[in-house]
Design a protein around this motif. Structure first.
Motif, PDB file in Angstrom:
ATOM      1  N   GLY A 261      -8.432   9.844  -5.511  1.00  0.00           N
ATOM      2  CA  GLY A 261      -8.949   8.485  -5.473  1.00  0.00           C
ATOM      3  C   GLY A 261      -8.516   7.690  -4.258  1.00  0.00           C
ATOM      4  O   GLY A 261      -8.464   6.454  -4.297  1.00  0.00           O
ATOM      5  N   VAL A 262      -8.212   8.381  -3.152  1.00  0.00           N
ATOM      6  CA  VAL A 262      -7.839   7.699  -1.908  1.00  0.00           C
ATOM      7  C   VAL A 262      -9.019   6.859  -1.431  1.00  0.00           C
ATOM      8  O   VAL A 262     -10.155   7.334  -1.369  1.00  0.00           O
ATOM      9  CB  VAL A 262      -7.434   8.728  -0.829  1.00  0.00           C
ATOM     10  N   GLY A 263      -8.748   5.616  -1.050  1.00  0.00           N
ATOM     11  CA  GLY A 263      -9.821   4.713  -0.665  1.00  0.00           C
ATOM     12  C   GLY A 263     -10.093   4.606   0.815  1.00  0.00           C
ATOM     13  O   GLY A 263     -11.072   3.968   1.227  1.00  0.00           O
ATOM     14  N   HIS A 264      -9.242   5.218   1.645  1.00  0.00           N
ATOM     15  CA  HIS A 264      -9.424   5.066   3.101  1.00  0.00           C
ATOM     16  C   HIS A 264      -8.794   6.256   3.817  1.00  0.00           C
ATOM     17  O   HIS A 264      -7.615   6.561   3.613  1.00  0.00           O
ATOM     18  CB  HIS A 264      -8.773   3.765   3.570  1.00  0.00           C
ATOM     19  N   HIS A 265      -9.589   6.915   4.640  1.00  0.00           N
ATOM     20  CA  HIS A 265      -9.111   8.038   5.451  1.00  0.00           C
ATOM     21  C   HIS A 265      -9.192   7.624   6.918  1.00  0.00           C
ATOM     22  O   HIS A 265     -10.278   7.343   7.432  1.00  0.00           O
ATOM     23  CB  HIS A 265      -9.966   9.277   5.203  1.00  0.00           C
ATOM     24  N   VAL A 266      -8.049   7.601   7.589  1.00  0.00           N
ATOM     25  CA  VAL A 266      -7.982   7.232   9.009  1.00  0.00           C
ATOM     26  C   VAL A 266      -7.691   8.487   9.827  1.00  0.00           C
ATOM     27  O   VAL A 266      -6.707   9.184   9.571  1.00  0.00           O
ATOM     28  CB  VAL A 266      -6.883   6.178   9.271  1.00  0.00           C
ATOM     29  N   ALA A 267      -8.535   8.774  10.801  1.00  0.00           N
ATOM     30  CA  ALA A 267      -8.353   9.950  11.652  1.00  0.00           C
ATOM     31  C   ALA A 267      -8.107   9.518  13.092  1.00  0.00           C
ATOM     32  O   ALA A 267      -8.887   8.753  13.661  1.00  0.00           O
ATOM     33  CB  ALA A 267      -9.579  10.860  11.592  1.00  0.00           C
ATOM     34  N   LEU A 268      -7.032   9.999  13.672  1.00  0.00           N
ATOM     35  CA  LEU A 268      -6.732   9.727  15.077  1.00  0.00           C
ATOM     36  C   LEU A 268      -7.517  10.686  15.956  1.00  0.00           C
ATOM     37  O   LEU A 268      -7.475  11.905  15.767  1.00  0.00           O
ATOM     38  CB  LEU A 268      -5.235   9.891  15.342  1.00  0.00           C
TER      39      LEU A 268
ATOM     40  N   ASP B 198      -3.174   5.125  -1.378  1.00  0.00           N
ATOM     41  CA  ASP B 198      -4.302   4.241  -1.071  1.00  0.00           C
ATOM     42  C   ASP B 198      -5.013   4.643   0.214  1.00  0.00           C
ATOM     43  O   ASP B 198      -6.242   4.525   0.312  1.00  0.00           O
ATOM     44  CB  ASP B 198      -3.815   2.795  -0.935  1.00  0.00           C
ATOM     45  N   ALA B 199      -4.246   5.088   1.210  1.00  0.00           N
ATOM     46  CA  ALA B 199      -4.833   5.438   2.506  1.00  0.00           C
ATOM     47  C   ALA B 199      -4.117   6.644   3.093  1.00  0.00           C
ATOM     48  O   ALA B 199      -2.898   6.790   2.966  1.00  0.00           O
ATOM     49  CB  ALA B 199      -4.742   4.260   3.470  1.00  0.00           C
ATOM     50  N   VAL B 200      -4.893   7.504   3.736  1.00  0.00           N
ATOM     51  CA  VAL B 200      -4.352   8.647   4.475  1.00  0.00           C
ATOM     52  C   VAL B 200      -4.559   8.407   5.956  1.00  0.00           C
ATOM     53  O   VAL B 200      -5.655   8.039   6.393  1.00  0.00           O
ATOM     54  CB  VAL B 200      -5.058   9.961   4.064  1.00  0.00           C
ATOM     55  N   ILE B 201      -3.511   8.604   6.739  1.00  0.00           N
ATOM     56  CA  ILE B 201      -3.614   8.566   8.203  1.00  0.00           C
ATOM     57  C   ILE B 201      -3.378   9.979   8.698  1.00  0.00           C
ATOM     58  O   ILE B 201      -2.299  10.540   8.517  1.00  0.00           O
ATOM     59  CB  ILE B 201      -2.592   7.599   8.821  1.00  0.00           C
ATOM     60  N   ASP B 202      -4.391  10.565   9.334  1.00  0.00           N
ATOM     61  CA  ASP B 202      -4.306  11.952   9.779  1.00  0.00           C
ATOM     62  C   ASP B 202      -4.003  12.015  11.272  1.00  0.00           C
ATOM     63  O   ASP B 202      -4.844  11.687  12.109  1.00  0.00           O
ATOM     64  CB  ASP B 202      -5.619  12.680   9.489  1.00  0.00           C
ATOM     65  N   VAL B 203      -2.779  12.440  11.596  1.00  0.00           N
ATOM     66  CA  VAL B 203      -2.386  12.628  12.997  1.00  0.00           C
ATOM     67  C   VAL B 203      -1.966  14.076  13.232  1.00  0.00           C
ATOM     68  O   VAL B 203      -1.180  14.367  14.134  1.00  0.00           O
ATOM     69  CB  VAL B 203      -1.259  11.656  13.412  1.00  0.00           C
TER      70      VAL B 203
ATOM     71  N   LEU C  51      -2.433   2.502  14.204  1.00  0.00           N
ATOM     72  CA  LEU C  51      -3.009   3.230  13.081  1.00  0.00           C
ATOM     73  C   LEU C  51      -2.676   2.567  11.741  1.00  0.00           C
ATOM     74  O   LEU C  51      -3.506   2.545  10.833  1.00  0.00           O
ATOM     75  CB  LEU C  51      -2.509   4.678  13.091  1.00  0.00           C
ATOM     76  N   VAL C  52      -1.486   2.038  11.636  1.00  0.00           N
ATOM     77  CA  VAL C  52      -1.113   1.335  10.396  1.00  0.00           C
ATOM     78  C   VAL C  52      -1.974   0.086  10.231  1.00  0.00           C
ATOM     79  O   VAL C  52      -2.464  -0.209   9.128  1.00  0.00           O
ATOM     80  CB  VAL C  52       0.387   0.985  10.403  1.00  0.00           C
ATOM     81  N   ARG C  53      -2.182  -0.652  11.307  1.00  0.00           N
ATOM     82  CA  ARG C  53      -3.044  -1.842  11.223  1.00  0.00           C
ATOM     83  C   ARG C  53      -4.469  -1.458  10.834  1.00  0.00           C
ATOM     84  O   ARG C  53      -5.123  -2.155  10.045  1.00  0.00           O
ATOM     85  CB  ARG C  53      -3.027  -2.594  12.558  1.00  0.00           C
ATOM     86  N   VAL C  54      -4.950  -0.353  11.381  1.00  0.00           N
ATOM     87  CA  VAL C  54      -6.293   0.122  11.035  1.00  0.00           C
ATOM     88  C   VAL C  54      -6.364   0.462   9.551  1.00  0.00           C
ATOM     89  O   VAL C  54      -7.333   0.134   8.858  1.00  0.00           O
ATOM     90  CB  VAL C  54      -6.663   1.353  11.897  1.00  0.00           C
ATOM     91  N   ALA C  55      -5.336   1.132   9.045  1.00  0.00           N
ATOM     92  CA  ALA C  55      -5.304   1.491   7.623  1.00  0.00           C
ATOM     93  C   ALA C  55      -5.303   0.247   6.738  1.00  0.00           C
ATOM     94  O   ALA C  55      -5.940   0.222   5.676  1.00  0.00           O
ATOM     95  CB  ALA C  55      -4.073   2.351   7.329  1.00  0.00           C
TER      96      ALA C  55
ATOM     97  N   MET D 293       0.828  -1.203   0.000  1.00  0.00           N
ATOM     98  CA  MET D 293       0.000   0.000   0.000  1.00  0.00           C
ATOM     99  C   MET D 293       0.865   1.256   0.000  1.00  0.00           C
ATOM    100  O   MET D 293       1.987   1.232   0.497  1.00  0.00           O
ATOM    101  CB  MET D 293      -0.885   0.059   1.266  1.00  0.00           C
ATOM    102  N   ARG D 294       0.322   2.292  -0.571  1.00  0.00           N
ATOM    103  CA  ARG D 294       0.951   3.605  -0.468  1.00  0.00           C
ATOM    104  C   ARG D 294       0.151   4.397   0.562  1.00  0.00           C
ATOM    105  O   ARG D 294      -1.048   4.643   0.378  1.00  0.00           O
ATOM    106  CB  ARG D 294       0.968   4.309  -1.819  1.00  0.00           C
ATOM    107  N   ILE D 295       0.813   4.766   1.665  1.00  0.00           N
ATOM    108  CA  ILE D 295       0.147   5.426   2.785  1.00  0.00           C
ATOM    109  C   ILE D 295       0.724   6.817   2.981  1.00  0.00           C
ATOM    110  O   ILE D 295       1.950   6.990   3.049  1.00  0.00           O
ATOM    111  CB  ILE D 295       0.318   4.606   4.084  1.00  0.00           C
ATOM    112  N   ALA D 296      -0.154   7.799   3.085  1.00  0.00           N
ATOM    113  CA  ALA D 296       0.260   9.161   3.399  1.00  0.00           C
ATOM    114  C   ALA D 296      -0.062   9.430   4.866  1.00  0.00           C
ATOM    115  O   ALA D 296      -1.171   9.150   5.325  1.00  0.00           O
ATOM    116  CB  ALA D 296      -0.467  10.169   2.520  1.00  0.00           C
ATOM    117  N   VAL D 297       0.900   9.961   5.603  1.00  0.00           N
ATOM    118  CA  VAL D 297       0.717  10.281   7.015  1.00  0.00           C
ATOM    119  C   VAL D 297       0.733  11.798   7.169  1.00  0.00           C
ATOM    120  O   VAL D 297       1.785  12.433   7.025  1.00  0.00           O
ATOM    121  CB  VAL D 297       1.813   9.640   7.893  1.00  0.00           C
TER     122      VAL D 297
END
Length: 255
Positions: free
Chosen positions: A87-94, A52-57, A167-171, A1-5
């Protein structure tokens, strides 16, 4: 996956980036230093290309409800808009455990963030965690003089390193709306934690505890920020964290 933090150079962000890289993911750290600004949106489209997924911290330092709400709503709106275009498929917010009844001060901003994420068009997961072991040191370093005043806060603190890995596991799992809360292994009182940290660091400084007024103060003292019995539990205690490489020994007293 390509993850943006988003906020990838901060206290939790750097551990999130490290955990994502260790899991074999391609990682993009978003921050003003890397040319991506969540407040004005500059650089987000380029940074989120192919993600693919953004993790917002991301975080802001304020006790003003108005300022916190403005920051988190603006940052979330910009991230979601850029994520939709990319086209990000998943947004994770802490977010923070137990804040539902504390719609005041900083927590008003986090609740506003949660509402904005849930109302957005990008599939999402809100992941709440307890206060970090790093929290007491952050407060201590922001106070000047030989006496530090801490709010009465009952909490179940967790290591930022464990939050990042969570958070990575959640993503990786994909959007589920709300992840299980993550808290630390032991109940703690903020004043006691601050005193233990100063003693460990060899810093002579008096710490006083006060109960803050209003809904915010009542919420801090209520024990709700310890999370529920169904929460996931981290393994690193505060005292173990003090002895780890994650703790920078010696809180400086500004005078």
């Amino acid at each position: 996956m390509r993850i943006a933090v988003a906020g990838g150079t901060g206290v939790v962000g750097r551990h999130t980036v490290e955990a994502a890289q260790a899991a074999g993911h391609d990682v993009v750290a978003l921050s003003r230093a890397t040319g991506a600004d969540v407040v004005n949106g500059v650089g987000l489209d380029e940074a989120l290309h192919g993600v693919d997924a953004v993790i917002d911290v991301t975080n802001t330092t304020t006790l003003s409800a108005a300022k916190a709400v403005t920051f988190f709503e603006t940052a979330t709106r910009n991230l979601l808009a850029a994520g939709e275009r990319a086209g990000v498929g998943h947004h994770v917010a802490l977010s923070i455990v137990g804040i539902d009844g504390i719609d005041a001060s900083y927590y008003a901003g986090k609740l506003a963030q949660e509402r904005a994420v849930a109302a957005g068009s990008v599939p999402f997961t809100i992941a709440r965690a307890g206060q970090f072991h790093e929290f007491a040191g952050q407060l201590l370093s922001g106070m000047s003089g030989p006496v530090a005043v801490m709010p009465k806060l009952l909490m179940r603190p967790v290591a930022a390193r464990e939050v990042g890995a969570h958070l990575v596991r959640v993503a990786e799992v994909g959007a589920i709306g709300r992840a299980r809360d993550l808290v630390g292994p032991r109940d703690e009182v903020l004043v006691d934690v601050a005193r233990r940290q100063l003693a460990f660091d060899g810093v002579r400084r008096r710490v006083l505890g006060v109960r803050l007024p209003g809904a915010y103060g009542r919420g801090l003292a209520s024990g709700s920020l310890r999370g529920g019995t169904d929460s996931l539990q981290g393994e690193i205690t505060f005292d173990e964290w003090l002895r780890s490489e994650d703790h920078v020994r010696g809180v400086r007293t500004r005078r």
